[in-house]
Design a protein around this motif. Structure first.
Motif, PDB file in Angstrom:
ATOM      1  N   SER A 322       0.867  -1.137   0.065  1.00  0.00           N
ATOM      2  CA  SER A 322      -0.069   0.004  -0.036  1.00  0.00           C
ATOM      3  C   SER A 322       0.891   1.129   0.131  1.00  0.00           C
ATOM      4  O   SER A 322       2.058   1.192  -0.163  1.00  0.00           O
ATOM      5  CB  SER A 322      -0.995  -0.138   1.213  1.00  0.00           C
ATOM      6  N   ASP A 323       0.372   2.578  -0.054  1.00  0.00           N
ATOM      7  CA  ASP A 323       1.045   3.687   0.316  1.00  0.00           C
ATOM      8  C   ASP A 323       1.700   3.708   1.320  1.00  0.00           C
ATOM      9  O   ASP A 323       2.952   4.620   1.333  1.00  0.00           O
ATOM     10  CB  ASP A 323       0.227   5.067   0.364  1.00  0.00           C
ATOM     11  N   THR A 324       1.623   2.991   2.505  1.00  0.00           N
ATOM     12  CA  THR A 324       2.242   3.161   3.772  1.00  0.00           C
ATOM     13  C   THR A 324       3.156   2.067   4.070  1.00  0.00           C
ATOM     14  O   THR A 324       4.088   2.048   4.820  1.00  0.00           O
ATOM     15  CB  THR A 324       1.380   3.613   4.856  1.00  0.00           C
ATOM     16  N   ILE A 325       2.805   0.862   3.586  1.00  0.00           N
ATOM     17  CA  ILE A 325       3.613  -0.241   3.810  1.00  0.00           C
ATOM     18  C   ILE A 325       3.922  -0.909   2.380  1.00  0.00           C
ATOM     19  O   ILE A 325       3.048  -1.376   1.771  1.00  0.00           O
ATOM     20  CB  ILE A 325       2.919  -1.239   4.792  1.00  0.00           C
ATOM     21  N   LYS A 326       5.212  -1.317   2.414  1.00  0.00           N
ATOM     22  CA  LYS A 326       5.595  -1.807   1.174  1.00  0.00           C
ATOM     23  C   LYS A 326       6.793  -2.915   1.407  1.00  0.00           C
ATOM     24  O   LYS A 326       7.472  -2.887   2.584  1.00  0.00           O
ATOM     25  CB  LYS A 326       6.365  -0.760   0.337  1.00  0.00           C
ATOM     26  N   PHE A 327       6.810  -3.961   0.584  1.00  0.00           N
ATOM     27  CA  PHE A 327       7.853  -4.758   0.834  1.00  0.00           C
ATOM     28  C   PHE A 327       8.307  -5.319  -0.691  1.00  0.00           C
ATOM     29  O   PHE A 327       7.431  -5.199  -1.596  1.00  0.00           O
ATOM     30  CB  PHE A 327       7.292  -6.115   1.568  1.00  0.00           C
ATOM     31  N   TYR A 328       9.546  -5.686  -0.526  1.00  0.00           N
ATOM     32  CA  TYR A 328      10.108  -6.414  -1.960  1.00  0.00           C
ATOM     33  C   TYR A 328       9.735  -7.809  -2.324  1.00  0.00           C
ATOM     34  O   TYR A 328       9.996  -8.535  -1.365  1.00  0.00           O
ATOM     35  CB  TYR A 328      11.416  -6.065  -2.006  1.00  0.00           C
ATOM     36  N   ASP A 329       9.208  -8.227  -3.399  1.00  0.00           N
ATOM     37  CA  ASP A 329       8.738  -9.551  -3.428  1.00  0.00           C
ATOM     38  C   ASP A 329       8.739  -9.640  -4.875  1.00  0.00           C
ATOM     39  O   ASP A 329       8.467  -8.872  -5.907  1.00  0.00           O
ATOM     40  CB  ASP A 329       7.609  -9.773  -2.811  1.00  0.00           C
ATOM     41  N   VAL A 330       8.466 -11.061  -5.200  1.00  0.00           N
ATOM     42  CA  VAL A 330       8.011 -11.679  -6.702  1.00  0.00           C
ATOM     43  C   VAL A 330       6.753 -12.196  -6.551  1.00  0.00           C
ATOM     44  O   VAL A 330       6.408 -12.862  -5.683  1.00  0.00           O
ATOM     45  CB  VAL A 330       9.217 -12.530  -7.173  1.00  0.00           C
ATOM     46  N   ILE A 331       6.044 -11.890  -7.811  1.00  0.00           N
ATOM     47  CA  ILE A 331       4.748 -12.516  -7.886  1.00  0.00           C
ATOM     48  C   ILE A 331       4.413 -13.158  -9.084  1.00  0.00           C
ATOM     49  O   ILE A 331       5.026 -12.679 -10.149  1.00  0.00           O
ATOM     50  CB  ILE A 331       3.602 -11.322  -7.751  1.00  0.00           C
ATOM     51  N   GLY A 332       3.869 -14.126  -9.288  1.00  0.00           N
ATOM     52  CA  GLY A 332       3.672 -14.802 -10.561  1.00  0.00           C
ATOM     53  C   GLY A 332       3.192 -16.072 -10.558  1.00  0.00           C
ATOM     54  O   GLY A 332       3.677 -16.727  -9.406  1.00  0.00           O
TER      55      GLY A 332
END
Length: 401
Positions: A322-332
């Motif tokens: 979201s705008d306030t909580i982010k994390f680095y990940d991979v999706i698919g």
């Protein structure tokens, strides 16, 4: 540059100004003297920039470099007459005093003592200006400066001396305060770096600092690896939380020890599950084999073992949230498929997909495969079960039915 202008060049600049005013010669700057001073200061600044962080003792040695070089060169030119000038005799003394205060600052852990030494150091630095002023006055007004008593009988001289003393104290207090906040900033930066490495991984963090656009969501070709301890839930029910945490910590350390040696974009943990993202298929397979070798002896005494699954393909990679909580990940689908393959791997087994095998098949000796039916897939997956030892090439063998 900070070391040069913040420390090494102070006496040289004051000395150059003094000698240019005393000599009243327009050709002073055509002589070698000012440039020998500047060159000596540059060499000292370079030495302290490179070596002063290695040991506090280098601060003391380093502050004697410029005086030593200057004296050696000038003695070869002027001979013993060089020592006739008071400023020449005081140059090594100031270097030694400043170096000593910096040495003591480096070896003490007590804040009050360190702050006191910083103040003393800055008083010594303002003492350079007072010395040059005294020498200038002995040339400009010799009748009024025959001795120190006569010199200080002049209230203007008292004013200059006391002003420089108070300025030294004030600058020292300011420097001590700035050093305190700089220390807090360094500690905070180190903690933030550690936290960021936990979230992003060391390699990704280093890359993102110079190329922040890499954190944006984008499609990438990646190899995904999942690891999961078989029977861990049942095992943890029969052991205390402390024993569970101890085993997991050892498990994480063993995995990290291997992954640090490979090109891993990022890896993360969730209880007994580990997920790692690789840029190169062969790197992923070799890392998986090495991890299995490391964790098998760790888990075997507890009657446990880990299953590992690998697959490669397109993923969307970047910051999610979201705008306030982010994390680095991979999706698919590649990620989901890898998890399905890992779920089918037995204790101590490594399963790789057919697409991944095509990337690394020149390393493997196998012409047998098996079809794996997994939930959510319309067609069976072809997988290979791998075995490897540290001293032997990877060999693929068909997975058992």
């Amino acid at each position: 540059m900070l070391e040069l202008f913040g420390n090494s060049i102070h006496f040289a600049l004051a000395n150059i100004l003094l000698e240019s005013l005393i000599d009243y010669q327009s050709d002073y700057f055509l002589s070698f003297d000012p440039y020998i001073l500047l060159l000596s200061s540059l060499i000292q600044g370079y030495f302290l920039t490179i070596y002063s962080t290695k040991s506090p003792f280098y601060r003391f040695i380093g502050n004697l470099i410029a005086p030593s070089l200057y004296i050696t060169i000038e003695l070869s030119i002027e001979g013993v007459n060089f020592w006739n000038d008071l400023n020449h005799r005081f140059y090594p003394l100031f270097g030694a005093l400043i170096g000593l205060t910096q040495l003591l600052q480096g070896v003490t852990n007590r804040k009050l003592i360190k702050d006191f030494l910083i103040i003393i150091e800055n008083i010594i630095r303002t003492g350079i200006i007072f010395l040059m002023y005294y020498i200038f006055e002995t040339h400009a007004n010799p009748n009024q400066t025959k001795n120190l008593t006569m010199f200080f009988s002049d209230t203007s001289h008292q004013f200059i001396g006391l002003s420089l003393l108070f300025f030294g104290v004030a600058i020292g207090l300011a420097n001590a305060t700035s050093q305190h906040y700089l220390g807090l900033l360094r500690d905070t930066t180190a903690k933030l770096k550690t936290f960021s490495e936990w979230l992003l991984g060391r390699e990704l963090l280093n890359t993102s600092l110079t190329q922040p656009e890499l954190l944006h969501q984008q499609r990438q070709q990646r190899t995904i690896m999942f690891i999961d301890i078989r029977g861990f839930t049942q095992w943890s029910e029969a052991h205390s939380p402390e024993e569970t945490v101890t085993l997991l910590s050892q498990y994480y350390c063993a995995v990290e020890d291997v992954l640090d040696r490979y090109q891993v974009v990022k890896w993360k943990i969730s209880a007994d599950e580990v997920m790692a993202i690789f840029t190169q298929p062969l790197e992923a397979v070799r890392a998986a084999a090495e991890i299995q070798q490391q964790i098998t002896p760790l888990l075997a005494p507890e009657q446990l073992g880990a299953g590992i699954g690998l697959h490669c393909g397109q993923v969307v990679e970047g910051l999610l949230g979201s705008d306030t909580i982010k994390f680095y990940d991979v999706i698919g689908d590649t990620v989901n498929t890898t998890k399905r393959i890992e779920s089918a791997a037995g204790k101590g087994e490594i399963l790789i997909s057919e697409p991944l095998y095509q990337h690394v098949k020149t390393i493997f000796a196998s012409d047998r495969s098996r079809q794996l039916h997994v939930k959510g897939k319309a067609h069976p997956l072809t997988v290979y079960s791998l075995t490897e030892t540290a001293s032997q090439p990877v060999v693929a063998v068909p997975a058992s039915a």
